[in-house]
Design an enzyme around this catalytic site. Structure first.
Site, PDB file in Angstrom:
ATOM      1  N   TYR A 142       0.827  -1.204   0.000  1.00  7.66           N
ATOM      2  CA  TYR A 142       0.000   0.000   0.000  1.00  7.66           C
ATOM      3  C   TYR A 142       0.867   1.262   0.000  1.00  7.66           C
ATOM      4  O   TYR A 142       0.437   2.310  -0.460  1.00  7.66           O
ATOM      5  CB  TYR A 142      -0.895   0.040   1.247  1.00  7.66           C
ATOM      6  CG  TYR A 142      -2.178  -0.740   1.144  1.00  7.66           C
ATOM      7  CD1 TYR A 142      -2.181  -2.079   0.787  1.00  7.66           C
ATOM      8  CD2 TYR A 142      -3.399  -0.136   1.424  1.00  7.66           C
ATOM      9  CE1 TYR A 142      -3.361  -2.789   0.720  1.00  7.66           C
ATOM     10  CE2 TYR A 142      -4.580  -0.840   1.355  1.00  7.66           C
ATOM     11  CZ  TYR A 142      -4.553  -2.169   0.996  1.00  7.66           C
ATOM     12  OH  TYR A 142      -5.730  -2.869   0.930  1.00  7.66           O
ATOM     13  N   LYS A 191       3.486 -15.336   2.118  1.00  4.84           N
ATOM     14  CA  LYS A 191       3.678 -16.058   0.859  1.00  4.84           C
ATOM     15  C   LYS A 191       5.177 -16.298   0.717  1.00  4.84           C
ATOM     16  O   LYS A 191       5.826 -15.918  -0.270  1.00  4.84           O
ATOM     17  CB  LYS A 191       3.077 -15.217  -0.294  1.00  4.84           C
ATOM     18  CG  LYS A 191       3.037 -15.915  -1.635  1.00  4.84           C
ATOM     19  CD  LYS A 191       2.011 -17.041  -1.731  1.00  4.84           C
ATOM     20  CE  LYS A 191       2.151 -17.767  -3.059  1.00  4.84           C
ATOM     21  NZ  LYS A 191       1.368 -19.009  -3.119  1.00  4.84           N
ATOM     22  N   ASP A 223      -2.556 -18.481   0.383  1.00  3.43           N
ATOM     23  CA  ASP A 223      -3.552 -19.213  -0.421  1.00  3.43           C
ATOM     24  C   ASP A 223      -4.198 -20.310   0.425  1.00  3.43           C
ATOM     25  O   ASP A 223      -5.415 -20.497   0.429  1.00  3.43           O
ATOM     26  CB  ASP A 223      -2.935 -19.758  -1.727  1.00  3.43           C
ATOM     27  CG  ASP A 223      -1.569 -20.418  -1.553  1.00  3.43           C
ATOM     28  OD1 ASP A 223      -1.012 -20.379  -0.430  1.00  3.43           O
ATOM     29  OD2 ASP A 223      -1.052 -20.987  -2.539  1.00  3.43           O
TER      30      ASP A 223
HETATM   31  C1  IPM Z   1     -10.289  -1.370   4.317  1.00  4.71           C
HETATM   32  C2  IPM Z   1     -10.441  -0.777   2.926  1.00  4.71           C
HETATM   33  C3  IPM Z   1      -9.253   0.114   2.598  1.00  4.71           C
HETATM   34  C4  IPM Z   1      -8.007  -0.767   2.585  1.00  4.71           C
HETATM   35  C5  IPM Z   1      -9.353   0.923   1.291  1.00  4.71           C
HETATM   36  C6  IPM Z   1     -10.633   1.658   1.160  1.00  4.71           C
HETATM   37  C7  IPM Z   1      -8.194   1.855   1.151  1.00  4.71           C
HETATM   38  O1  IPM Z   1     -10.633  -1.769   1.977  1.00  4.71           O
HETATM   39  O2  IPM Z   1     -10.099  -0.609   5.281  1.00  4.71           O
HETATM   40  O3  IPM Z   1     -10.399  -2.596   4.445  1.00  4.71           O
HETATM   41  O4  IPM Z   1      -7.715  -1.419   1.573  1.00  4.71           O
HETATM   42  O5  IPM Z   1      -7.306  -0.779   3.603  1.00  4.71           O
END
Ligand code: IPM
Ligand code: NAD
Ligand code: MN
Length: 368
Positions: A142, A191, A223
């Site tokens: 992320y 993984k 998985d």
């Molecule tokens: C969550 C959501 C968020 C994430 C998105 C909206 C950025 O899916 O909090 O689970 O992926 O963390």
């Protein structure tokens, strides 16, 4: 006691479920003699529309000076075509990063009353399900380097999964601490048969485990974990995993408990500060229709009382109010089963019923 709560309703069903949550918190305040001061703040699509920015500076600084943050959900179809760094979801990611909320606790509890809403066979679930996903929240793919480039297969895009030992160690400590207060079993999901970052993850989690000899540690590939969650979810107590695997596995776990509309979460920094939000999103398909289940948001507020304010009795009071409403047969549409005799209620009525369980005297006096 007085508590300052930064409230970010957000988009879609966010404002609806947060309205019910504040209603429930107000009953707790009345009953236990606390004062909750709410500061309503903009973030997400609604903030883009009103200010041009998904996370206005005022919102971030108000969150930083609050005692805790309560968030509905951000995002929606209207903003789906914006560039990646302009989308409503960036508000959530920036809040998590800026507030250093590295530990995301997502408990998946199948209430007895909802056993029949679980899509798994009764012999798999037996007497219920109670597991916690501990998701790393400020690292991994992320937040790694991302970009686009030309390749011999044409234009391409990439996102880098990167984890430092320090990031893995601190989330491993969170998971072992959580497990110490539960059934003393941690499953670390990675993984490691393919990814270098997962091999580091597995090594650091295994090293950290030595400090917790009373906790059993199992390592599992993601998985297999996705499969085991529906084959035999009762084998899990605490699942610790990376940002992206935790996102996916917690949605899967939510459905085992009946609906994603039930799953709360706490995103914690070191210390008491946290942001509390349901696991679900803005559900644009339900927005404005009084159909969303507010329980995930309400139970997130219960987590706030517990983790940020140390108000354990008050937190339990919310949990038992939700259960009483379910026991009486009230169901939001996501929990209605074709064969069940549940009484269908909307978002607002569900919130009223839960609030009423907390302070029956005050509400029924008002109605008389
Ligand atoms: C969550 C959501 C968020 C994430 C998105 C909206 C950025 O899916 O909090 O689970 O992926 O963390
Ligand atoms: P979603 O969680 O919003 O919805 C998935 C499905 O679950 C939909 O069918 C929806 O109707 C249902 N659902 C969700 N919450 C519910 C509730 N409280 N009661 C009853 N049913 C509920 O996920 P999505 O459709 O993939 O995403 C919609 C938007 O929300 C996207 O923009 C996404 O980025 C965003 N999102 C935000 C958050 C957040 O702010 N924390 C989390 C997840 C998704
Ligand atoms: Mn998610």
């Amino acid at each position: 006691m007085n508590y300052n709560i930064a409230v970010i309703p957000g988009d879609g069903i966010g404002p609806e479920v947060i309205r019910e949550t504040v209603k429930v918190l107000d009953r707790i305040a009345d009953k236990f003699g606390h004062k909750f001061s709410y500061q309503q703040l903009l973030a997400g699509g609604v903030a883009i529309d009103q200010t041009g920015k998904a996370l206005p500076e005022d919102t971030l600084s108000a969150c930083k000076s609050s005692d805790s943050v309560l968030l509905g959900a951000v995002g929606g179809w209207k903003w789906d075509d914006l560039a990646g760094d302009k989308r409503p979801e960036t508000a959530l990611l920036s809040l998590r990063k800026a507030l250093k909320l590295y530990a995301n606790i997502r408990p998946a509890l199948l209430f007895e009353e909802l056993a029949s809403a679980c899509p798994l066979k009764p012999e798999i679930i037996k007497d219920g399900l109670d597991l916690v996903v501990v998701r790393e929240l400020t690292g991994g793919i992320y937040f790694g380097e991302k970009g686009t480039k030309e390749t011999d297969m044409g234009p391409a895009a990439y996102d880098v999964e990167l984890y430092s030992e320090k990031e893995v160690r601190r989330i491993a400590h969170t998971a072992f601490d959580v497990a110490s207060k539960r059934n003393k079993k941690v499953t670390s999901v990675d993984k490691a048969n393919v990814l270098e970052s997962s091999r580091l993850w597995r090594r650091v989690v295994s090293e950290t485990a030595k400090e917790y000899p009373h906790i059993e540690l199992n390592n599992m590939y993601v998985d297999n974990a996705a499969m085991q969650l529906v084959r035999d979810p009762k084998q899990f107590d605490v699942i610790v995993t990376s940002n992206i695997f935790g996102d996916i596995l917690s949605d899967e776990a939510s459905q085992i408990t009946g609906s994603i509309g039930l799953l709360p979460s706490a995103s914690l920094a070191s210390g008491n500060f946290g942001m509390y939000e349901p696991v679900h999103g803005s559900a644009p398909d339900l927005a404005g229709r009084d159909k969303a289940n507010p329980m995930a948001a309400i139970l997130s507020a219960a987590m706030m009382l517990r983790y940020s304010f140390g108000l354990l009795e008050e937190s339990d009071e919310i949990g038992s109010a939700v259960r009483k409403v379910l026991k009486k047969g009230y169901r939001t549409p996501d929990l209605m089963e074709p064969s069940s005799a549940g009484k269908e209620v909307g978002t607002k009525e569900a919130g009223d019923l839960i609030a009423e369980e907390i302070c029956p005297f005050i509400l029924s006096a008002g109605k008389a």
